[in-house]
Each structure stands twice: as C-alpha cells, then as structure tokens.
Write an enzyme that holds these catalytic residues in place. Sequence first.
Site, PDB file in Angstrom:
ATOM      1  N   HIS A   1       0.821  -1.210   0.000  1.00 13.61           N
ATOM      2  CA  HIS A   1       0.000   0.000   0.000  1.00 13.61           C
ATOM      3  C   HIS A   1       0.855   1.261   0.000  1.00 13.61           C
ATOM      4  O   HIS A   1       0.476   2.268  -0.595  1.00 13.61           O
ATOM      5  CB  HIS A   1      -0.924  -0.004   1.225  1.00 13.61           C
ATOM      6  CG  HIS A   1      -1.985  -1.045   1.172  1.00 13.61           C
ATOM      7  ND1 HIS A   1      -3.276  -0.772   0.756  1.00 13.61           N
ATOM      8  CD2 HIS A   1      -1.956  -2.368   1.448  1.00 13.61           C
ATOM      9  CE1 HIS A   1      -3.994  -1.898   0.796  1.00 13.61           C
ATOM     10  NE2 HIS A   1      -3.214  -2.874   1.211  1.00 13.61           N
TER      11      HIS A   1
ATOM     12  N   ASP B   1      -6.008   5.892   1.327  1.00 14.56           N
ATOM     13  CA  ASP B   1      -5.919   4.477   0.980  1.00 14.56           C
ATOM     14  C   ASP B   1      -7.293   3.840   1.134  1.00 14.56           C
ATOM     15  O   ASP B   1      -8.038   4.135   2.082  1.00 14.56           O
ATOM     16  CB  ASP B   1      -4.924   3.767   1.893  1.00 14.56           C
ATOM     17  CG  ASP B   1      -4.656   2.336   1.445  1.00 14.56           C
ATOM     18  OD1 ASP B   1      -3.685   2.117   0.719  1.00 14.56           O
ATOM     19  OD2 ASP B   1      -5.445   1.429   1.821  1.00 14.56           O
TER      20      ASP B   1
ATOM     21  N   ASN C   1       1.790  -4.305  -7.130  1.00 13.56           N
ATOM     22  CA  ASN C   1       2.995  -3.534  -7.438  1.00 13.56           C
ATOM     23  C   ASN C   1       3.941  -4.337  -8.319  1.00 13.56           C
ATOM     24  O   ASN C   1       4.540  -3.818  -9.264  1.00 13.56           O
ATOM     25  CB  ASN C   1       3.724  -3.127  -6.152  1.00 13.56           C
ATOM     26  CG  ASN C   1       2.998  -2.030  -5.403  1.00 13.56           C
ATOM     27  OD1 ASN C   1       2.272  -1.237  -5.992  1.00 13.56           O
ATOM     28  ND2 ASN C   1       3.189  -1.987  -4.100  1.00 13.56           N
TER      29      ASN C   1
END
Length: 474
Positions: free
Chosen positions: A23, A124, A365
């Site tokens: 995150h 987030d 990612n």
Amino acid sequence: MADSGDIQTQPHIALLPSSGMGHLVPFVRLAATLAAHNCRVTFITTHPTVSLSESRLVSRLLSAFPHAVTPKEFHLLPLDRSTANSKDPFFLQFEAIRRSAHLLSHLLTSSAQSDPPLSALVTDVTLASAVIPITHDLYIPNFILFTSSAKMFSLLAYFPALVGVTLSDEINIPGIPPLLKSWLPPPLLDQTNLFTTQFIENGEALVRSDGILINTFESLEPEMVAALNEGKVINGLPPVIPVGPLVPCECEPERGESSVIEWLDWREKGSVVFVSFGSRTAMSREQIREVGEGLVRSGYGFVWVVKDKKVDREEEEGVDEVVGGELMERILKDGKGVVVKKWVDQEAILSHGAVGGFVSHCGWNSVTEAAWHGVRLLAWPQGGDQRINAEVVERSGLGVWVRSWGWGGIGKVVKAEEIEKKVREMMGNEQLRVQAAQVSDEARKAVGLGGSSHRGLTGLLDKLQNTINSKHAV
C-alpha cells in the site's frame, strides 16, 4: 494549469497511506508524480509503522523531495488486539488507523489553513469508511487510491451486495466476466474476519468519495474500467480514473543492492529468472527448499528473494539456515544464483536487461513493475487479491498462471520438479516474451504525454486548479 511560479494557485494534496509496502509504495510513487506536476504534497505518516521497510521508504521520499513533500505525523492510539478478530499484523494496523481516524480532524484542519490551502485528501482504500465522514465534515474533497487491479476493485465495489448470500462457485458481478469463488481472498469466506468487515464497510463507502484513482491503465483492463465508469458494476460510483502504472521514483532504492546488480551485469540478456513473493509472504522451510531445488534444476541463472517471516523486524536467521546449508553450497558452487534475505530494489532488478522472467505472487505492485519493464510472469498467488491479479496477468498476455499450485502455504507443497518444468516453459516461451514487450509499450504510452493515465491525472488536477481559481476570484 496556472502559472507554475504562482505558489498561491498550486494544488495542495494530502496523501494518507495505510500499512504494508504493497500500500505504501503506490502512495510514494503518487507523491513523486504529483510533485512532478507542480503540486504541493503533504504526506501523512502513521506512527508506529509495522515494518522497517516502511519507515525507511518514507524517510527516503522526504529526503528526495524536501521542498515539494511535507510530512505530517499521525500518532495512532494503542489497539487492544483482543477486540479485533485477526492475527495479521497489517490488518491490525489498518484497524488501528481506522480507530484513530477522528484524530485526523485537527491534522487536516491545520493543513487546510496552510499556504496554499489543502485542495484534497487521497486516502488508501482500506481507510475509506473511517476517513470519508471526517473529510465531508471539513468540506475537503476525498479521493480514494486503490492499490490493486480494476478487477479487484470491481469485487470490492460489489461485495456489499453479497453479504448474507451463500456464495456459489461462480460469482457474477454485473458488467464483467464471472469470478470464481476460489479466486477470492481467503478471509472473505469468513464474514466475521476483521479483513472482511473492513472490506464491506470500505466497499459501501466508495459512493461517498469524490473519485477513485486506480493504479492500472486502460489497455491492461479495458473491460473493467469501462464497466465501472458506465455504472454496470454498481450505480452511483464517482469517476474511476486509471492513473497507472505509477512509475518508480528515484527515492525508492535501498543502499547495499549493488552486489546483485553487479552479478546481473555479467549475465546474458534475458537469461535470468527473478523470484520474489513480496514483502508480506512467509513461506514454509519445506516450500522454500523445493523452490531452491527447482531453480537449480532449471539451468537458468536466478536472483531469489527468500522470506520466512511476515514482518521484517522478526527476521533473525541467515540465508543458510532458511535455505539449508547443502543447497546454498550448490548454488554458490556453480555461481548460477544469488539468494538474498532482505528487502531488495525490485524495480532495479526487473529493469536489468539480464532478467527475462519473474516468478511472482502477483502482488499488484509487482505486476505493474513487470508490465512497465516488459518482463513475463509466472504467477504463483500466495494470498489476498493475487489470484484475481493473476487472472488479469494471464488475460493481458503478460504471463501465465499455474492454477494447480493453489494458494501458497495452504495445502500441498509444490515440488521442485514442477517448479523446474514451469520455469523452463516460461523462459522458453517466445510468444510470451513478445506479448510482455507489447504490454510494456502500452504502459509507457498510458503515462506519456496525452496517454490515458496522463489525461486522467491532469484532468483531475485541472479541476482542483479551477476550484482554487474560482475561490480566488470571489
């Protein structure tokens, strides 16, 4: 946009990440991207963090952008873990931030009164339901950053409609191809789990945000992005804006990685397999040793990141103890592999010409970095959103997914012979190499001048700029 020299008209955007490198990394990259677009950025850092890697990355961001990025410390209230139905340190940190969210009011008020005033908060997604009411009360626009795939976002948005429903093997979400129940993050199958209660609450909160930023690009997930923005998944969603892939910035690399890069410098182009299962995946010793044996047998050079603890602060034993002395001796003897047991500069490794394939858990990612550099993937999901992401990888042509391996750490141990076979198949698949290169081209077009993600982000910043200008005109 307005004259870049006029600080009074700079958009000022605060960023609030949650917990875990999966995150945090996209928020750091978004901060760097916003700074490059002449925005003033306030980066809200929670204390304490769970991992050392998080603390170090935030420090490097602030050092790299001392004038454009300003830190604000958000000190969390202690969490009584007995009141939260989870043992996962990262889910517990999500909850600690959520329960401390009321403390944000003072912090955001001080930012709103700064020069230039606060234009928006990007939150987030794991914190959406706790933070959106606070920003509404303060009349601060709130945008959600979703750090996974648009396909996973579709599940989040629709999942509240499934509460209390017995899930069938096939889950039909309007506007998109069916998802299989076996692809869902395992905690979602228990509606009392802390992750599940957070997931439901955050899914319900999405319609109250001012916009959704997703770290993806249109050509990677065209059907998903279209279905979300056309109101097919759920009605009332704010604009869904692909802004990815969020590009790695210079602040990310850790020192001490030069030995791996130097080793790669001596390898032939496309001859090395990179193996990493992310910052949170802890494998059993038995599975680790099967992976090592399979890599040795494959005959390809490899860079292998080993991890047997979920939190890096708890890592104590050396590589030899985790991998096994005999296997390490063989790896070192033939010189075909490098084994590391620490956070690595994954982006630098994937960008190296010697790397031709990536055995990955399919954390988002990792997927976007592989897409950026055109490195084909062998998907081995370990948990969370990773099966849904693996399906995106396979559908896009970026890689292959061995479904029979199941969830890592749950059920069977995948044997060295199977790993050897699949690594060889991936590395020998020329069509897959070409497809991955094409995905890379599309990723770079998306963030380039006039590309879909570039237009999405600049369009948002222009709206914030116009709001600033209209206030000044009053």
